[in-house]
Design an enzyme around this catalytic site. Structure first.
Site, mmCIF file in Angstrom:
data_model
loop_
_atom_site.group_PDB
_atom_site.id
_atom_site.type_symbol
_atom_site.label_atom_id
_atom_site.label_comp_id
_atom_site.label_asym_id
_atom_site.label_seq_id
_atom_site.Cartn_x
_atom_site.Cartn_y
_atom_site.Cartn_z
ATOM 1 N N ALA A 10 0.834 -1.216 0.000
ATOM 2 C CA ALA A 10 0.000 0.000 0.000
ATOM 3 C C ALA A 10 0.861 1.255 0.000
ATOM 4 C CB ALA A 10 -0.949 -0.004 1.201
ATOM 5 N N GLY A 11 1.996 1.187 -0.721
ATOM 6 C CA GLY A 11 2.827 2.376 -0.890
ATOM 7 C C GLY A 11 2.222 3.257 -1.974
ATOM 8 N N GLY A 14 1.011 1.021 -4.981
ATOM 9 C CA GLY A 14 -0.132 0.184 -4.624
ATOM 10 C C GLY A 14 -1.390 0.994 -4.341
ATOM 11 N N ASP A 34 -0.726 -4.524 3.296
ATOM 12 C CA ASP A 34 0.640 -4.064 3.544
ATOM 13 C C ASP A 34 1.069 -4.658 4.878
ATOM 14 O OD1 ASP A 34 2.282 -1.403 2.191
ATOM 15 O OD2 ASP A 34 3.025 -2.149 4.122
ATOM 16 N N ARG A 95 17.449 -0.145 -11.183
ATOM 17 C CA ARG A 95 16.438 -1.102 -10.694
ATOM 18 C C ARG A 95 17.116 -2.363 -10.179
ATOM 19 N NH1 ARG A 95 14.013 0.912 -15.591
ATOM 20 N NH2 ARG A 95 12.194 2.190 -15.116
ATOM 21 N N ASN A 127 10.231 -4.044 -8.756
ATOM 22 C CA ASN A 127 11.460 -4.037 -9.564
ATOM 23 C C ASN A 127 12.603 -4.793 -8.905
ATOM 24 O OD1 ASN A 127 11.114 -2.603 -12.058
ATOM 25 N ND2 ASN A 127 10.604 -0.804 -10.812
ATOM 26 N N ARG A 158 5.456 6.288 -21.908
ATOM 27 C CA ARG A 158 6.477 7.342 -21.803
ATOM 28 C C ARG A 158 6.969 7.740 -23.196
ATOM 29 N NH1 ARG A 158 9.240 4.680 -16.402
ATOM 30 N NH2 ARG A 158 8.134 6.031 -14.934
ATOM 31 N N HIS A 182 12.661 -4.138 -18.786
ATOM 32 C CA HIS A 182 12.339 -2.859 -18.150
ATOM 33 C C HIS A 182 13.628 -2.352 -17.514
ATOM 34 C CE1 HIS A 182 9.742 0.139 -16.530
ATOM 35 N NE2 HIS A 182 9.822 -0.244 -15.288
HETATM 36 N N1 APR Z 1 4.119 -7.400 2.009
HETATM 37 C C1 APR Z 1 3.322 -6.334 1.738
HETATM 38 N N2 APR Z 1 3.797 -5.095 1.591
HETATM 39 C C2 APR Z 1 5.121 -4.913 1.722
HETATM 40 C C3 APR Z 1 6.009 -5.965 2.018
HETATM 41 C C4 APR Z 1 5.453 -7.266 2.154
HETATM 42 N N3 APR Z 1 6.212 -8.327 2.418
HETATM 43 N N4 APR Z 1 7.260 -5.466 2.101
HETATM 44 C C5 APR Z 1 7.169 -4.138 1.865
HETATM 45 N N5 APR Z 1 5.874 -3.795 1.644
HETATM 46 C C6 APR Z 1 5.300 -2.483 1.390
HETATM 47 C C7 APR Z 1 5.943 -1.369 2.190
HETATM 48 O O1 APR Z 1 5.527 -1.392 3.551
HETATM 49 C C8 APR Z 1 5.451 -0.129 1.441
HETATM 50 O O2 APR Z 1 4.231 0.369 1.966
HETATM 51 O O3 APR Z 1 5.498 -2.083 0.044
HETATM 52 C C9 APR Z 1 5.232 -0.673 0.004
HETATM 53 C C10 APR Z 1 6.147 -0.044 -1.031
HETATM 54 O O4 APR Z 1 5.741 1.277 -1.154
HETATM 55 P P1 APR Z 1 6.699 2.484 -1.553
HETATM 56 O O5 APR Z 1 7.915 2.458 -0.677
HETATM 57 O O6 APR Z 1 5.853 3.710 -1.590
HETATM 58 O O7 APR Z 1 7.182 2.099 -3.035
HETATM 59 P P2 APR Z 1 6.345 2.250 -4.394
HETATM 60 O O8 APR Z 1 6.654 3.549 -5.039
HETATM 61 O O9 APR Z 1 4.940 1.908 -4.124
HETATM 62 O O10 APR Z 1 7.029 1.127 -5.309
HETATM 63 C C11 APR Z 1 6.791 -0.250 -5.077
HETATM 64 O O11 APR Z 1 7.094 -0.777 -7.409
HETATM 65 O O12 APR Z 1 7.880 0.547 -9.179
HETATM 66 C C12 APR Z 1 8.189 -0.444 -8.232
HETATM 67 O O13 APR Z 1 10.548 -0.104 -7.894
HETATM 68 C C13 APR Z 1 9.267 0.030 -7.299
HETATM 69 O O14 APR Z 1 9.741 -2.095 -6.307
HETATM 70 C C14 APR Z 1 9.055 -0.867 -6.111
HETATM 71 C C15 APR Z 1 7.552 -1.094 -6.098
#
Ligand code: APR
Length: 316
Positions: A10-11, A14, A34, A95, A127, A158, A182
Protein backbone atom coordinates in the site's frame (compact mmCIF):
# COMPACT_ATOMS: atom_id res chain seq x y z
CA UNK A 1 -20.77 -12.37 -9.11
CA UNK A 2 -18.49 -9.40 -9.43
CA UNK A 3 -14.75 -9.65 -9.50
CA UNK A 4 -12.23 -9.36 -6.70
CA UNK A 5 -8.77 -7.89 -7.14
CA UNK A 6 -6.01 -7.62 -4.54
CA UNK A 7 -3.14 -5.14 -4.48
CA UNK A 8 -0.25 -6.22 -2.24
CA UNK A 9 1.74 -3.24 -0.96
CA UNK A 10 0.00 0.00 0.00
CA UNK A 11 2.83 2.38 -0.89
CA UNK A 12 2.56 4.99 -3.62
CA UNK A 13 2.27 2.47 -6.44
CA UNK A 14 -0.13 0.18 -4.62
CA UNK A 15 -2.45 2.86 -3.25
CA UNK A 16 -2.80 4.65 -6.60
CA UNK A 17 -3.41 1.32 -8.33
CA UNK A 18 -6.13 0.48 -5.79
CA UNK A 19 -7.71 3.88 -6.34
CA UNK A 20 -7.75 3.48 -10.13
CA UNK A 21 -9.18 -0.04 -9.88
CA UNK A 22 -11.91 1.14 -7.50
CA UNK A 23 -12.81 4.09 -9.73
CA UNK A 24 -13.36 1.77 -12.70
CA UNK A 25 -16.50 0.68 -10.80
CA UNK A 26 -16.01 -2.76 -12.33
CA UNK A 27 -14.93 -4.85 -9.35
CA UNK A 28 -16.98 -5.88 -6.30
CA UNK A 29 -13.97 -5.58 -4.05
CA UNK A 30 -10.47 -4.19 -4.15
CA UNK A 31 -8.31 -5.58 -1.33
CA UNK A 32 -5.24 -3.56 -0.35
CA UNK A 33 -2.63 -5.12 1.95
CA UNK A 34 0.64 -4.06 3.54
CA UNK A 35 2.86 -5.11 6.43
CA UNK A 36 2.68 -1.65 7.99
CA UNK A 37 -0.07 -1.82 10.60
CA UNK A 38 -3.00 0.47 9.78
CA UNK A 39 -1.64 1.83 6.47
CA UNK A 40 -3.81 -0.28 4.13
CA UNK A 41 -6.85 0.14 6.40
CA UNK A 42 -6.41 3.91 6.46
CA UNK A 43 -5.98 4.20 2.69
CA UNK A 44 -8.98 1.92 2.10
CA UNK A 45 -11.15 4.03 4.39
CA UNK A 46 -10.03 7.18 2.63
CA UNK A 47 -10.73 5.78 -0.88
CA UNK A 48 -14.12 4.45 0.27
CA UNK A 49 -15.06 7.91 1.47
CA UNK A 50 -14.49 9.21 -2.08
CA UNK A 51 -17.21 6.85 -3.38
CA UNK A 52 -20.12 9.30 -3.13
CA UNK A 53 -18.09 11.99 -4.88
CA UNK A 54 -16.60 9.87 -7.66
CA UNK A 55 -19.72 7.71 -7.85
CA UNK A 56 -18.43 4.15 -7.67
CA UNK A 57 -19.84 1.15 -5.77
CA UNK A 58 -16.64 -0.93 -5.51
CA UNK A 59 -15.58 -1.39 -1.89
CA UNK A 60 -11.96 -1.21 -0.86
CA UNK A 61 -10.86 -3.48 1.99
CA UNK A 62 -7.58 -2.70 3.72
CA UNK A 63 -5.74 -5.37 5.69
CA UNK A 64 -2.40 -5.61 7.49
CA UNK A 65 -0.56 -8.88 6.90
CA UNK A 66 2.16 -10.38 9.08
CA UNK A 67 5.65 -11.50 8.10
CA UNK A 68 4.58 -15.15 8.29
CA UNK A 69 1.41 -14.74 6.27
CA UNK A 70 -0.98 -13.76 9.04
CA UNK A 71 -4.05 -12.02 7.65
CA UNK A 72 -3.66 -13.34 4.10
CA UNK A 73 -7.10 -15.02 4.24
CA UNK A 74 -8.46 -11.65 3.10
CA UNK A 75 -7.12 -12.23 -0.44
CA UNK A 76 -9.02 -15.54 -0.78
CA UNK A 77 -11.06 -15.78 -3.99
CA UNK A 78 -9.15 -13.00 -5.75
CA UNK A 79 -9.35 -13.22 -9.53
CA UNK A 80 -6.31 -10.99 -9.86
CA UNK A 81 -3.44 -10.07 -7.51
CA UNK A 82 -1.12 -7.15 -8.24
CA UNK A 83 2.24 -7.31 -6.42
CA UNK A 84 3.64 -3.85 -5.66
CA UNK A 85 5.45 -4.80 -2.44
CA UNK A 86 9.10 -3.87 -2.34
CA UNK A 87 11.52 -0.99 -2.13
CA UNK A 88 11.54 1.73 -4.78
CA UNK A 89 14.69 3.32 -6.18
CA UNK A 90 16.47 6.34 -4.75
CA UNK A 91 18.40 8.78 -6.99
CA UNK A 92 21.46 7.16 -8.54
CA UNK A 93 20.18 3.60 -8.06
CA UNK A 94 19.43 1.25 -10.92
CA UNK A 95 16.44 -1.10 -10.69
CA UNK A 96 18.96 -3.93 -10.43
CA UNK A 97 20.23 -2.52 -7.12
CA UNK A 98 16.90 -3.66 -5.64
CA UNK A 99 17.37 -7.26 -6.74
CA UNK A 100 18.25 -9.03 -3.48
CA UNK A 101 16.03 -7.07 -1.11
CA UNK A 102 12.96 -7.17 -3.35
CA UNK A 103 13.51 -10.84 -4.23
CA UNK A 104 13.10 -11.73 -0.55
CA UNK A 105 9.92 -9.64 -0.27
CA UNK A 106 8.37 -10.84 -3.53
CA UNK A 107 9.15 -14.51 -2.85
CA UNK A 108 7.32 -14.31 0.48
CA UNK A 109 4.34 -12.54 -1.05
CA UNK A 110 4.18 -15.02 -3.95
CA UNK A 111 4.16 -18.02 -1.60
CA UNK A 112 1.21 -16.56 0.26
CA UNK A 113 -0.64 -15.85 -2.98
CA UNK A 114 -0.17 -19.48 -4.03
CA UNK A 115 -1.62 -20.58 -0.69
CA UNK A 116 -4.55 -18.17 -0.37
CA UNK A 117 -5.49 -17.22 -3.96
CA UNK A 118 -4.41 -20.29 -5.96
CA UNK A 119 -6.54 -19.43 -9.01
CA UNK A 120 -5.50 -15.79 -9.38
CA UNK A 121 -3.80 -14.15 -12.32
CA UNK A 122 -0.77 -12.36 -10.86
CA UNK A 123 0.47 -9.04 -12.20
CA UNK A 124 3.93 -8.12 -10.90
CA UNK A 125 5.19 -4.53 -10.80
CA UNK A 126 7.98 -4.69 -8.17
CA UNK A 127 11.46 -4.04 -9.56
CA UNK A 128 13.63 -5.24 -11.15
CA UNK A 129 10.53 -6.15 -13.07
CA UNK A 130 11.50 -8.98 -15.39
CA UNK A 131 13.37 -10.84 -12.65
CA UNK A 132 10.58 -10.36 -10.08
CA UNK A 133 8.02 -11.66 -12.57
CA UNK A 134 10.10 -14.79 -13.20
CA UNK A 135 10.60 -15.27 -9.47
CA UNK A 136 6.87 -14.96 -8.81
CA UNK A 137 6.11 -17.68 -11.34
CA UNK A 138 8.69 -19.95 -9.70
CA UNK A 139 7.53 -19.23 -6.15
CA UNK A 140 3.81 -19.63 -6.93
CA UNK A 141 4.27 -22.59 -9.25
CA UNK A 142 1.44 -21.11 -11.34
CA UNK A 143 1.29 -21.76 -15.09
CA UNK A 144 3.42 -19.19 -16.94
CA UNK A 145 0.43 -17.60 -18.63
CA UNK A 146 -1.07 -16.70 -15.23
CA UNK A 147 1.96 -14.63 -14.14
CA UNK A 148 2.82 -11.47 -16.04
CA UNK A 149 4.61 -8.22 -15.36
CA UNK A 150 3.90 -4.56 -15.98
CA UNK A 151 6.61 -2.64 -17.79
CA UNK A 152 5.94 -2.37 -21.50
CA UNK A 153 2.73 -0.40 -21.11
CA UNK A 154 4.57 2.15 -19.00
CA UNK A 155 7.64 2.36 -21.23
CA UNK A 156 5.39 2.66 -24.27
CA UNK A 157 3.31 5.38 -22.59
CA UNK A 158 6.48 7.34 -21.80
CA UNK A 159 7.71 6.99 -25.38
CA UNK A 160 4.30 8.09 -26.69
CA UNK A 161 4.31 11.12 -24.39
CA UNK A 162 7.77 12.20 -25.55
CA UNK A 163 6.86 11.79 -29.24
CA UNK A 164 3.61 13.74 -28.80
CA UNK A 165 5.50 16.55 -27.04
CA UNK A 166 8.27 16.65 -29.66
CA UNK A 167 5.80 16.92 -32.55
CA UNK A 168 3.16 18.95 -30.65
CA UNK A 169 0.43 16.50 -31.68
CA UNK A 170 -2.45 15.00 -29.66
CA UNK A 171 -1.40 12.06 -27.50
CA UNK A 172 -4.15 9.97 -29.10
CA UNK A 173 -2.58 10.27 -32.54
CA UNK A 174 0.67 8.61 -31.48
CA UNK A 175 1.33 4.88 -31.36
CA UNK A 176 4.68 3.64 -30.09
CA UNK A 177 6.10 0.30 -29.04
CA UNK A 178 8.83 -0.85 -26.66
CA UNK A 179 9.88 -4.46 -26.11
CA UNK A 180 12.70 -6.19 -24.22
CA UNK A 181 13.43 -5.59 -20.55
CA UNK A 182 12.34 -2.86 -18.15
CA UNK A 183 15.89 -1.58 -17.85
CA UNK A 184 19.09 -1.06 -19.77
CA UNK A 185 18.14 -3.58 -22.45
CA UNK A 186 14.77 -1.99 -23.16
CA UNK A 187 14.09 -2.17 -26.91
CA UNK A 188 12.10 0.80 -28.23
CA UNK A 189 10.84 -0.12 -31.71
CA UNK A 190 10.77 3.03 -33.89
CA UNK A 191 9.91 0.97 -36.99
CA UNK A 192 6.48 0.25 -35.45
CA UNK A 193 5.81 3.82 -34.28
CA UNK A 194 3.26 5.97 -36.08
CA UNK A 195 1.65 9.39 -35.80
CA UNK A 196 -1.84 9.53 -37.34
CA UNK A 197 -0.88 6.39 -39.22
CA UNK A 198 2.34 7.88 -40.68
CA UNK A 199 5.65 6.20 -39.82
CA UNK A 200 7.55 8.13 -37.12
CA UNK A 201 10.72 7.55 -39.12
CA UNK A 202 9.30 9.86 -41.84
CA UNK A 203 8.39 12.61 -39.37
CA UNK A 204 11.52 12.97 -37.26
CA UNK A 205 15.23 12.67 -38.13
CA UNK A 206 17.03 9.58 -36.84
CA UNK A 207 19.07 11.51 -34.25
CA UNK A 208 15.91 13.07 -32.76
CA UNK A 209 14.24 9.65 -32.55
CA UNK A 210 17.38 8.32 -30.88
CA UNK A 211 17.16 11.15 -28.33
CA UNK A 212 13.52 10.25 -27.52
CA UNK A 213 14.48 6.58 -27.29
CA UNK A 214 17.24 7.43 -24.81
CA UNK A 215 14.86 9.54 -22.72
CA UNK A 216 12.33 6.68 -22.73
CA UNK A 217 14.98 4.20 -21.60
CA UNK A 218 15.90 6.62 -18.81
CA UNK A 219 12.24 7.55 -18.15
CA UNK A 220 11.99 6.07 -14.67
CA UNK A 221 15.35 7.45 -13.51
CA UNK A 222 14.38 10.95 -14.69
CA UNK A 223 11.34 10.89 -12.36
CA UNK A 224 13.37 9.36 -9.50
CA UNK A 225 15.99 12.12 -9.82
CA UNK A 226 13.27 14.78 -9.52
CA UNK A 227 11.30 13.15 -6.70
CA UNK A 228 14.43 12.21 -4.72
CA UNK A 229 12.41 10.10 -2.26
CA UNK A 230 11.05 7.28 -4.41
CA UNK A 231 9.97 6.32 -7.91
CA UNK A 232 7.12 7.08 -10.29
CA UNK A 233 3.60 5.87 -9.59
CA UNK A 234 0.96 7.78 -11.57
CA UNK A 235 1.82 6.38 -15.00
CA UNK A 236 2.90 3.00 -13.55
CA UNK A 237 -0.40 2.56 -11.66
CA UNK A 238 -2.38 3.55 -14.76
CA UNK A 239 -0.61 0.77 -16.66
CA UNK A 240 -1.03 -1.89 -13.97
CA UNK A 241 -4.71 -1.06 -13.48
CA UNK A 242 -5.38 -1.29 -17.23
CA UNK A 243 -3.76 -4.72 -17.33
CA UNK A 244 -5.94 -5.88 -14.43
CA UNK A 245 -8.96 -4.48 -16.22
CA UNK A 246 -8.12 -6.41 -19.41
CA UNK A 247 -7.91 -9.61 -17.34
CA UNK A 248 -11.16 -8.89 -15.45
CA UNK A 249 -13.05 -8.08 -18.65
CA UNK A 250 -11.44 -10.99 -20.56
CA UNK A 251 -10.96 -8.31 -23.21
CA UNK A 252 -8.39 -9.88 -25.54
CA UNK A 253 -6.58 -6.54 -25.70
CA UNK A 254 -3.08 -6.76 -27.15
CA UNK A 255 -0.81 -4.98 -24.66
CA UNK A 256 2.95 -4.72 -24.21
CA UNK A 257 3.66 -6.75 -21.05
CA UNK A 258 6.34 -8.91 -19.50
CA UNK A 259 5.27 -12.43 -20.48
CA UNK A 260 6.70 -15.91 -20.80
CA UNK A 261 8.18 -16.28 -24.26
CA UNK A 262 8.48 -19.79 -25.60
CA UNK A 263 9.74 -19.82 -29.16
CA UNK A 264 8.38 -16.48 -30.34
CA UNK A 265 11.03 -14.32 -32.04
CA UNK A 266 13.25 -17.42 -31.87
CA UNK A 267 13.60 -16.96 -28.09
CA UNK A 268 13.02 -20.00 -25.90
CA UNK A 269 11.88 -20.12 -22.28
CA UNK A 270 12.13 -16.74 -20.56
CA UNK A 271 10.22 -13.74 -19.28
CA UNK A 272 10.55 -10.74 -21.57
CA UNK A 273 8.72 -7.60 -22.66
CA UNK A 274 6.56 -8.50 -25.67
CA UNK A 275 3.07 -7.76 -26.95
CA UNK A 276 0.50 -10.25 -25.72
CA UNK A 277 -3.22 -10.83 -25.93
CA UNK A 278 -4.64 -10.55 -22.42
CA UNK A 279 -7.72 -12.37 -21.13
CA UNK A 280 -9.26 -13.93 -18.04
CA UNK A 281 -6.55 -16.59 -17.84
CA UNK A 282 -3.75 -14.03 -18.15
CA UNK A 283 -1.71 -14.26 -21.35
CA UNK A 284 -3.72 -15.87 -24.14
CA UNK A 285 -0.83 -15.69 -26.59
CA UNK A 286 2.30 -13.72 -27.36
CA UNK A 287 1.81 -11.60 -30.46
CA UNK A 288 4.86 -11.33 -32.71
CA UNK A 289 5.36 -8.12 -34.61
CA UNK A 290 7.63 -7.48 -37.58
CA UNK A 291 10.99 -6.14 -36.41
CA UNK A 292 14.01 -4.84 -38.26
CA UNK A 293 17.23 -6.88 -37.99
CA UNK A 294 18.82 -4.52 -35.40
CA UNK A 295 15.60 -4.49 -33.34
CA UNK A 296 15.44 -8.29 -33.37
CA UNK A 297 19.11 -8.50 -32.38
CA UNK A 298 18.46 -6.08 -29.49
CA UNK A 299 15.51 -8.20 -28.35
CA UNK A 300 17.71 -11.31 -28.28
CA UNK A 301 20.31 -9.40 -26.28
CA UNK A 302 17.61 -8.32 -23.79
CA UNK A 303 16.41 -11.92 -23.47
CA UNK A 304 19.94 -13.08 -22.66
CA UNK A 305 20.46 -10.33 -20.06
CA UNK A 306 17.18 -11.14 -18.32
CA UNK A 307 17.84 -14.88 -18.47
CA UNK A 308 21.22 -14.49 -16.74
CA UNK A 309 19.66 -12.54 -13.85
CA UNK A 310 16.66 -14.86 -13.60
CA UNK A 311 18.94 -17.81 -12.94
CA UNK A 312 20.70 -15.83 -10.21
CA UNK A 313 17.40 -14.85 -8.55
CA UNK A 314 16.12 -18.42 -8.66
CA UNK A 315 19.19 -19.50 -6.69
CA UNK A 316 18.93 -16.78 -4.02
N1 APR B 1 4.12 -7.40 2.01
C1 APR B 1 3.32 -6.33 1.74
N2 APR B 1 3.80 -5.09 1.59
C2 APR B 1 5.12 -4.91 1.72
C3 APR B 1 6.01 -5.97 2.02
C4 APR B 1 5.45 -7.27 2.15
N3 APR B 1 6.21 -8.33 2.42
N4 APR B 1 7.26 -5.47 2.10
C5 APR B 1 7.17 -4.14 1.86
N5 APR B 1 5.87 -3.80 1.64
C6 APR B 1 5.30 -2.48 1.39
C7 APR B 1 5.94 -1.37 2.19
O1 APR B 1 5.53 -1.39 3.55
C8 APR B 1 5.45 -0.13 1.44
O2 APR B 1 4.23 0.37 1.97
O3 APR B 1 5.50 -2.08 0.04
C9 APR B 1 5.23 -0.67 0.00
C10 APR B 1 6.15 -0.04 -1.03
O4 APR B 1 5.74 1.28 -1.15
P1 APR B 1 6.70 2.48 -1.55
O5 APR B 1 7.92 2.46 -0.68
O6 APR B 1 5.85 3.71 -1.59
O7 APR B 1 7.18 2.10 -3.03
P2 APR B 1 6.34 2.25 -4.39
O8 APR B 1 6.65 3.55 -5.04
O9 APR B 1 4.94 1.91 -4.12
O10 APR B 1 7.03 1.13 -5.31
C11 APR B 1 6.79 -0.25 -5.08
O11 APR B 1 7.09 -0.78 -7.41
O12 APR B 1 7.88 0.55 -9.18
C12 APR B 1 8.19 -0.44 -8.23
O13 APR B 1 10.55 -0.10 -7.89
C13 APR B 1 9.27 0.03 -7.30
O14 APR B 1 9.74 -2.10 -6.31
C14 APR B 1 9.06 -0.87 -6.11
C15 APR B 1 7.55 -1.09 -6.10
Amino acid sequence: MGKKVTVVGAGFYGSTTAQRLAEYNLFDTVVLTDIIEGKPEGIALDINQSRPIEGFETRVVGATTGQSGEGYEVIGGSDIVVITAGLPRKPGMSRMDLLEVNARIVRGVAENIARYAPDAVVIVVSNPLDEMTALTQLATGFPHRRVLGQAGMLDTARFTHFVAEALAVPIGSVRTLTLGSHGDTMVPVPSQCTVSGKPLTELLPADKIEELVARTRNGGAEVVALLKTGSAYYAPSAAAARMARAVAADSGAVLPVCAWVDGEYGIAGGYLGVEAEIGAAGVRRVVETKLTEPELAALHEAAEAVRAKQAYVAAL
